[in-house]
Design an enzyme around this catalytic site. Structure first.
Site, PDB file in Angstrom:
ATOM      1  N   GLY A  87       0.739  -1.297  -0.170  1.00 47.96           N
ATOM      2  CA  GLY A  87      -0.196   0.071  -0.085  1.00 47.96           C
ATOM      3  C   GLY A  87       0.881   1.272   0.050  1.00 47.96           C
ATOM      4  O   GLY A  87       0.477   2.371  -0.494  1.00 47.96           O
ATOM      5  N   GLU A 111       4.078   4.494   6.227  1.00 45.91           N
ATOM      6  CA  GLU A 111       2.955   3.375   6.128  1.00 45.91           C
ATOM      7  C   GLU A 111       1.821   4.348   5.347  1.00 45.91           C
ATOM      8  O   GLU A 111       1.774   5.519   5.460  1.00 45.91           O
ATOM      9  CB  GLU A 111       2.250   3.267   7.540  1.00 45.91           C
ATOM     10  CG  GLU A 111       2.585   1.793   8.143  1.00 45.91           C
ATOM     11  CD  GLU A 111       1.814   0.890   7.297  1.00 45.91           C
ATOM     12  OE1 GLU A 111       1.412   0.782   6.360  1.00 45.91           O
ATOM     13  OE2 GLU A 111       1.493  -0.309   8.052  1.00 45.91           O
ATOM     14  N   ASP A 112       1.236   3.476   4.739  1.00 44.33           N
ATOM     15  CA  ASP A 112      -0.018   4.036   3.902  1.00 44.33           C
ATOM     16  C   ASP A 112      -1.023   4.572   4.974  1.00 44.33           C
ATOM     17  O   ASP A 112      -1.536   5.703   4.664  1.00 44.33           O
ATOM     18  CB  ASP A 112      -0.654   3.251   2.960  1.00 44.33           C
ATOM     19  CG  ASP A 112      -0.866   1.717   3.583  1.00 44.33           C
ATOM     20  OD1 ASP A 112      -0.767   1.474   4.826  1.00 44.33           O
ATOM     21  OD2 ASP A 112      -1.274   1.014   2.952  1.00 44.33           O
ATOM     22  N   ASP A 136      -5.282   2.364  10.932  1.00 44.25           N
ATOM     23  CA  ASP A 136      -6.662   2.043  11.258  1.00 44.25           C
ATOM     24  C   ASP A 136      -6.729   1.717  12.764  1.00 44.25           C
ATOM     25  O   ASP A 136      -6.655   2.576  13.625  1.00 44.25           O
ATOM     26  CB  ASP A 136      -7.181   1.105  10.489  1.00 44.25           C
ATOM     27  CG  ASP A 136      -8.418   1.007  10.289  1.00 44.25           C
ATOM     28  OD1 ASP A 136      -9.122   1.639  11.028  1.00 44.25           O
ATOM     29  OD2 ASP A 136      -9.219  -0.090   9.545  1.00 44.25           O
ATOM     30  N   LYS A 156      -6.619   7.368  10.279  1.00 45.27           N
ATOM     31  CA  LYS A 156      -8.106   7.019  10.356  1.00 45.27           C
ATOM     32  C   LYS A 156      -7.963   6.706  11.992  1.00 45.27           C
ATOM     33  O   LYS A 156      -8.324   5.506  12.638  1.00 45.27           O
ATOM     34  CB  LYS A 156      -8.565   5.507   9.685  1.00 45.27           C
ATOM     35  CG  LYS A 156      -9.923   5.626   9.369  1.00 45.27           C
ATOM     36  CD  LYS A 156     -10.344   4.161   8.987  1.00 45.27           C
ATOM     37  CE  LYS A 156      -9.887   3.941   7.340  1.00 45.27           C
ATOM     38  NZ  LYS A 156     -10.593   2.455   7.294  1.00 45.27           N
ATOM     39  N   PHE A 208     -14.037   3.089   4.100  1.00 51.29           N
ATOM     40  CA  PHE A 208     -12.910   2.343   3.464  1.00 51.29           C
ATOM     41  C   PHE A 208     -12.482   3.214   2.279  1.00 51.29           C
ATOM     42  O   PHE A 208     -13.026   3.381   1.369  1.00 51.29           O
ATOM     43  CB  PHE A 208     -13.390   0.944   3.050  1.00 51.29           C
ATOM     44  CG  PHE A 208     -12.180  -0.059   2.715  1.00 51.29           C
ATOM     45  CD1 PHE A 208     -11.700  -0.496   3.836  1.00 51.29           C
ATOM     46  CD2 PHE A 208     -12.029  -0.145   1.417  1.00 51.29           C
ATOM     47  CE1 PHE A 208     -10.464  -1.373   3.328  1.00 51.29           C
ATOM     48  CE2 PHE A 208     -10.840  -0.969   0.945  1.00 51.29           C
ATOM     49  CZ  PHE A 208     -10.011  -1.669   1.931  1.00 51.29           C
ATOM     50  N   VAL A 209     -11.127   3.422   2.174  1.00 53.28           N
ATOM     51  CA  VAL A 209     -10.494   4.376   1.306  1.00 53.28           C
ATOM     52  C   VAL A 209      -9.634   3.669   0.201  1.00 53.28           C
ATOM     53  O   VAL A 209      -8.912   2.573   0.489  1.00 53.28           O
ATOM     54  CB  VAL A 209      -9.749   5.597   1.617  1.00 53.28           C
ATOM     55  CG1 VAL A 209     -10.732   6.618   2.773  1.00 53.28           C
ATOM     56  CG2 VAL A 209      -8.565   5.182   2.747  1.00 53.28           C
ATOM     57  N   ARG A 241      -5.199   0.437  -6.774  1.00 58.79           N
ATOM     58  CA  ARG A 241      -4.110   0.798  -6.361  1.00 58.79           C
ATOM     59  C   ARG A 241      -3.410   2.112  -7.203  1.00 58.79           C
ATOM     60  O   ARG A 241      -2.950   3.051  -6.889  1.00 58.79           O
ATOM     61  CB  ARG A 241      -2.931   0.061  -6.274  1.00 58.79           C
ATOM     62  CG  ARG A 241      -3.090  -0.899  -5.135  1.00 58.79           C
ATOM     63  CD  ARG A 241      -1.762  -1.893  -4.943  1.00 58.79           C
ATOM     64  NE  ARG A 241      -1.920  -3.168  -4.263  1.00 58.79           N
ATOM     65  CZ  ARG A 241      -2.178  -3.333  -3.055  1.00 58.79           C
ATOM     66  NH1 ARG A 241      -1.776  -2.154  -2.127  1.00 58.79           N
ATOM     67  NH2 ARG A 241      -2.351  -4.620  -2.424  1.00 58.79           N
TER      68      ARG A 241
HETATM   69  P1  5GP Z   1      -4.477  -1.369  11.101  1.00 59.27           P
HETATM   70  O1  5GP Z   1      -3.701  -2.751  11.536  1.00 59.27           O
HETATM   71  O2  5GP Z   1      -3.998  -0.338  11.825  1.00 59.27           O
HETATM   72  O3  5GP Z   1      -6.042  -1.834  11.511  1.00 59.27           O
HETATM   73  O4  5GP Z   1      -4.607  -1.577   9.785  1.00 59.27           O
HETATM   74  C1  5GP Z   1      -3.609  -1.216   8.780  1.00 59.27           C
HETATM   75  C2  5GP Z   1      -3.638  -1.594   7.462  1.00 59.27           C
HETATM   76  O5  5GP Z   1      -4.913  -1.958   6.982  1.00 59.27           O
HETATM   77  C3  5GP Z   1      -3.305  -0.906   6.485  1.00 59.27           C
HETATM   78  O6  5GP Z   1      -1.883  -0.992   6.100  1.00 59.27           O
HETATM   79  C4  5GP Z   1      -3.999  -1.227   5.241  1.00 59.27           C
HETATM   80  O7  5GP Z   1      -3.425  -2.294   4.553  1.00 59.27           O
HETATM   81  C5  5GP Z   1      -5.284  -1.856   5.795  1.00 59.27           C
HETATM   82  N1  5GP Z   1      -6.355  -0.502   5.772  1.00 59.27           N
HETATM   83  C6  5GP Z   1      -6.988  -0.110   6.938  1.00 59.27           C
HETATM   84  N2  5GP Z   1      -7.986   0.886   6.673  1.00 59.27           N
HETATM   85  C7  5GP Z   1      -7.888   0.644   5.240  1.00 59.27           C
HETATM   86  C8  5GP Z   1      -8.634   1.443   4.139  1.00 59.27           C
HETATM   87  O8  5GP Z   1      -9.480   2.424   4.483  1.00 59.27           O
HETATM   88  N3  5GP Z   1      -8.625   1.070   3.096  1.00 59.27           N
HETATM   89  C9  5GP Z   1      -7.554   0.241   2.606  1.00 59.27           C
HETATM   90  N4  5GP Z   1      -7.396   0.116   1.180  1.00 59.27           N
HETATM   91  N5  5GP Z   1      -6.881  -0.495   3.574  1.00 59.27           N
HETATM   92  C10 5GP Z   1      -6.977  -0.357   4.776  1.00 59.27           C
END
Ligand code: 5GP
Length: 182
Positions: free
Chosen positions: A44, A99-100, A103, A131, A153-154, A166
């Site tokens: 990402g 990081e992208d 969440d 987020k 969800f983006v 992507r």
């Molecule tokens: P976390 O562990 O912080 O919940 O999630 C991190 C990962 O979840 C990100 O690196 C990404 O791959 C995925 N992710 C979380 N939210 C989104 C979103 O809104 N869109 C997309 N495409 N991926 C997300």
């Protein structure tokens, strides 16, 4: 057409370009004279890291890790595993994770603990999208942040849904119908 699946554009190509430039300049000042390693998380963050490094004017190295945290759906699984590890030793280096999106923070938390055990001189995070509404893990070392995003969800600018979207040059909200249909 990919665009038809997008509810609305959250962050334009132009806004992302400006932000990457701004962050790159700050990072260049903050890490001047230091051994900087950018650790990017596949897949990402690829577009963000590509733009960010071009905006950084000090010497650096880039290394990649791949971790899987998400199954095919849009819900976080909490399960994280290293799919591809770093090529270089980071001991004594100043490491900046790129990081992208953050969440829940579970993925980043895992990554930080993993990298900290390798004894870098410093370990911080540069994230494009925050987020925060769904955060579970707090006190993450987020030193640089691009944009706050709402609890939706983006996709786009490197971010996918089932490996698609992507290549969109902007960040947009995916229409719910796209994933609720399945
Ligand atoms: P976390 O562990 O912080 O919940 O999630 C991190 C990962 O979840 C990100 O690196 C990404 O791959 C995925 N992710 C979380 N939210 C989104 C979103 O809104 N869109 C997309 N495409 N991926 C997300």
């Amino acid at each position: 057409m990919l665009y038809e699946d997008i509810e609305n554009i959250l962050i334009s190509e132009e806004e992302i370009r400006e932000k990457a430039h701004e962050l790159g300049q700050t990072i260049s000042e903050d890490y001047a004279g230091k051994d900087l390693v950018l650790v990017s998380v596949l897949r990402g963050a690829i577009l963000f890291v590509a733009d960010l490094i071009r905006a950084i004017s000090i010497p650096l190295t880039v290394d990649f890790m791949a971790i899987s945290s998400y199954g095919p759906s849009t819900d976080t699984s909490g399960i994280v595993k290293v799919v591809k590890d770093l090529e270089e030793n980071i001991m004594g280096k100043h490491v900046l994770i790129v990081e992208d999106i953050i969440d829940t923070g579970l993925t980043l938390n895992y990554l930080i603990r993993n990298l900290r055990s390798r004894e870098p001189a410093s370990l911080d995070v540069c994230v494009l999208l925050d987020k925060s509404a769904r955060r579970i893990v707090y006190n993450l070392p987020i030193k640089y942040k691009g944009f706050d995003v709402p609890d939706a969800f983006v996709v786009g600018y490197g971010l996918d849904y089932r490996q698609k979207y992507r290549n969109l040059p902007f960040v947009g909200i995916l229409k719910k119908a796209v994933y609720e249909e399945e």
